[in-house]
Write a protein that holds these residues in place. Structure first.
Motif, short mmCIF file in Angstrom:
data_model
loop_
_atom_site.label_atom_id
_atom_site.label_comp_id
_atom_site.label_asym_id
_atom_site.label_seq_id
_atom_site.Cartn_x
_atom_site.Cartn_y
_atom_site.Cartn_z
N LEU A 113 -69.75 32.90 16.25
CA LEU A 113 -69.98 34.29 15.85
C LEU A 113 -69.70 34.47 14.36
O LEU A 113 -70.48 35.12 13.64
CB LEU A 113 -69.10 35.23 16.69
CG LEU A 113 -69.35 36.71 16.47
CD1 LEU A 113 -70.74 37.10 16.93
CD2 LEU A 113 -68.33 37.57 17.23
N ILE B 119 -75.46 41.45 17.82
CA ILE B 119 -74.37 40.50 18.10
C ILE B 119 -74.01 40.46 19.58
O ILE B 119 -73.20 39.64 19.99
CB ILE B 119 -73.10 40.78 17.26
CG1 ILE B 119 -72.47 42.12 17.63
CG2 ILE B 119 -73.36 40.66 15.78
CD1 ILE B 119 -70.99 42.17 17.30
N PRO C 16 -75.41 39.32 22.44
CA PRO C 16 -75.46 38.05 23.19
C PRO C 16 -74.33 37.10 22.81
O PRO C 16 -73.69 36.49 23.68
CB PRO C 16 -76.82 37.44 22.80
CG PRO C 16 -77.62 38.57 22.26
CD PRO C 16 -76.65 39.53 21.66
N MET C 17 -74.06 37.00 21.50
CA MET C 17 -72.99 36.11 21.03
C MET C 17 -71.63 36.60 21.52
O MET C 17 -70.78 35.81 21.97
CB MET C 17 -73.02 36.07 19.50
CG MET C 17 -72.00 35.17 18.88
SD MET C 17 -72.37 33.42 19.08
CE MET C 17 -73.50 33.13 17.74
N LEU C 18 -71.44 37.90 21.46
CA LEU C 18 -70.18 38.50 21.90
C LEU C 18 -69.94 38.22 23.40
O LEU C 18 -68.85 37.82 23.80
CB LEU C 18 -70.25 40.02 21.65
CG LEU C 18 -68.95 40.76 21.39
CD1 LEU C 18 -68.19 40.15 20.23
CD2 LEU C 18 -69.23 42.22 21.10
N LEU C 19 -70.99 38.41 24.19
CA LEU C 19 -70.87 38.18 25.63
C LEU C 19 -70.61 36.70 25.93
O LEU C 19 -69.82 36.36 26.82
CB LEU C 19 -72.15 38.64 26.35
CG LEU C 19 -72.33 40.16 26.45
CD1 LEU C 19 -73.70 40.49 27.02
CD2 LEU C 19 -71.24 40.79 27.31
N ALA C 20 -71.25 35.83 25.14
CA ALA C 20 -71.05 34.38 25.33
C ALA C 20 -69.59 34.03 25.06
O ALA C 20 -68.96 33.26 25.81
CB ALA C 20 -71.97 33.60 24.40
N ILE C 21 -69.04 34.59 23.98
CA ILE C 21 -67.65 34.29 23.62
C ILE C 21 -66.69 34.84 24.67
O ILE C 21 -65.74 34.16 25.08
CB ILE C 21 -67.34 34.84 22.21
CG1 ILE C 21 -68.01 33.92 21.19
CG2 ILE C 21 -65.84 34.93 21.95
CD1 ILE C 21 -68.05 34.43 19.81
N ILE C 22 -66.97 36.03 25.15
CA ILE C 22 -66.12 36.62 26.20
C ILE C 22 -66.17 35.76 27.47
O ILE C 22 -65.15 35.51 28.10
CB ILE C 22 -66.54 38.08 26.48
CG1 ILE C 22 -66.20 38.95 25.27
CG2 ILE C 22 -65.87 38.63 27.73
CD1 ILE C 22 -66.83 40.32 25.29
N GLY C 23 -67.35 35.26 27.80
CA GLY C 23 -67.50 34.36 28.95
C GLY C 23 -66.69 33.09 28.76
O GLY C 23 -66.01 32.61 29.67
N ALA C 24 -66.74 32.53 27.53
CA ALA C 24 -66.01 31.30 27.23
C ALA C 24 -64.50 31.54 27.30
O ALA C 24 -63.74 30.68 27.76
CB ALA C 24 -66.40 30.78 25.86
N ILE C 25 -64.05 32.71 26.87
CA ILE C 25 -62.62 33.05 26.91
C ILE C 25 -62.11 33.03 28.36
O ILE C 25 -61.06 32.48 28.65
CB ILE C 25 -62.37 34.43 26.24
CG1 ILE C 25 -62.54 34.30 24.73
CG2 ILE C 25 -60.97 34.97 26.57
CD1 ILE C 25 -62.50 35.62 23.97
N GLY C 26 -62.91 33.60 29.27
CA GLY C 26 -62.54 33.58 30.69
C GLY C 26 -62.36 32.17 31.21
O GLY C 26 -61.41 31.86 31.93
#
Lengths: 168, 140
Positions: B104, B18, B20-30
């Motif tokens: 996710l 998970i 890559p998906m987690l990092l993508a979501i964290i990036g989107a949150i920023g």
């Protein structure tokens, strides 16, 4: 789990950052810093979640889950879902892998949905909610969240029964 | 102990899957936190209960961050003329809906679970926002 979706999404977010950095670096930098801040915040929680997953896979088997909080959940199962939802810390997505593990072991979807909705009650932030909206609002809000979490769990189990094994 | 070691390995494998998906979501949150400001949100509310509930749920559903942010923004929205219905809907959807987390959720739980969970949460944001505000009015 579809791993490719994650990679595609990560690439898209990377492209978005690259474009934003190229267009306006002073504005894009805080976004990246904010993301790093979120990452640092969730790392300890992730560590706890994955430790719990390992413990769960070592000591809890499908039979004991089915007995206590599996299909046709008892009052005990719903209570556990509500209380653990309220007590769980960090963003919801951090808990997804553990919840999916529990699903694989036989916990019904209703309990997972109840857990996720009960997370709307955030004990550490209750004093702040009271200071902004008053005690009456906070009490009424929390009671309705508990009722809503339970109703959604029951409704989703009912929906799953109606839908059967049909795929959407 | 051997069994626990194997379980740890399994959990780590899950984390890697998970990641890559987690990092993508964290990036989107920023990105969301930086580019969508409370000032932008304020302009969307007009004081009408139904309109504010619809806006509150939409805005809360796409917003991300710690729950206290929804209280801060909610308090400001109230001061700026938004109705209690709208602010309650905003807080509810902020903490129970998560458009950013949908990919996710879909990849881990599947489409059916994600759909049922989010549709129910959406409906309950309306029902509970109305019920909470109405109950509050009755008791005050």
């Amino acid at each position: 789990m579809k791993n490719k979706t994650g990679i595609v999404l990560l690439v898209l977010v990377g492209i978005a950052y690259s474009v934003l950095f190229a267009l306006n670096e002073p504005k894009a930098l805080p976004a990246l810093q904010e993301s790093l801040h979120v990452l640092l915040f969730i790392i300890p929680i992730l560590a706890v979640v994955f430790f719990l997953m390992a413990l769960l896979n070592t000591f809890v088997d499908e039979k004991s889950i089915a007995k206590h909080i599996g299909e046709g959940s008892s009052l005990k199962g719903w209570s556990i879902a509500l209380v653990s939802g309220i007590l769980s810390h960090g963003p919801a997505y951090v808990w997804y892998p553990l919840l999916q593990d529990l699903r694989n072991k036989g916990i019904n979807d209703g309990l997972i949905i109840t857990f996720l909705y009960a997370r709307a009650i955030k004990i550490p932030w209750i004093p702040m909610m009271i200071s902004y909206f008053g005690l009456s609002f906070t009490v009424i809000f929390s009671i309705y969240i508990l009722v809503g979490a339970l109703l959604q769990g029951l409704l989703s189990n009912q929906l799953n029964r109606v839908l059967g094994s049909r795929n959407l | 102990m051997k069994r626990f070691g194997q379980a740890l390995k399994g959990a780590l494998k899950n984390l890697m899957m998970i990641a890559p998906m987690l990092l993508a979501i964290i990036g989107a949150i920023g990105l969301f936190k930086t580019y969508i400001t409370p000032e932008m949100l304020k302009t969307l509310f007009n004081g009408s209960p139904l309109h504010d509930m619809l806006v509150g749920i939409s805005v809360g559903g796409v917003s991300v961050g710690q729950p206290f942010l929804s209280y801060l923004v909610g308090g400001e929205l109230l001061d700026n003329g938004a109705s209690f219905y709208g602010v309650t809907a905003f807080i509810l959807s902020f903490v129970t809906l998560g458009v950013v987390q949908l990919p996710l959720s879909f990849s881990i739980f599947g489409l059916r679970f994600t759909l049922i969970q989010n549709v129910l949460a959406l409906l309950f944001s309306f029902v509970l926002a109305f019920s909470i505000t109405y109950t509050l009015q009755v008791f005050s």
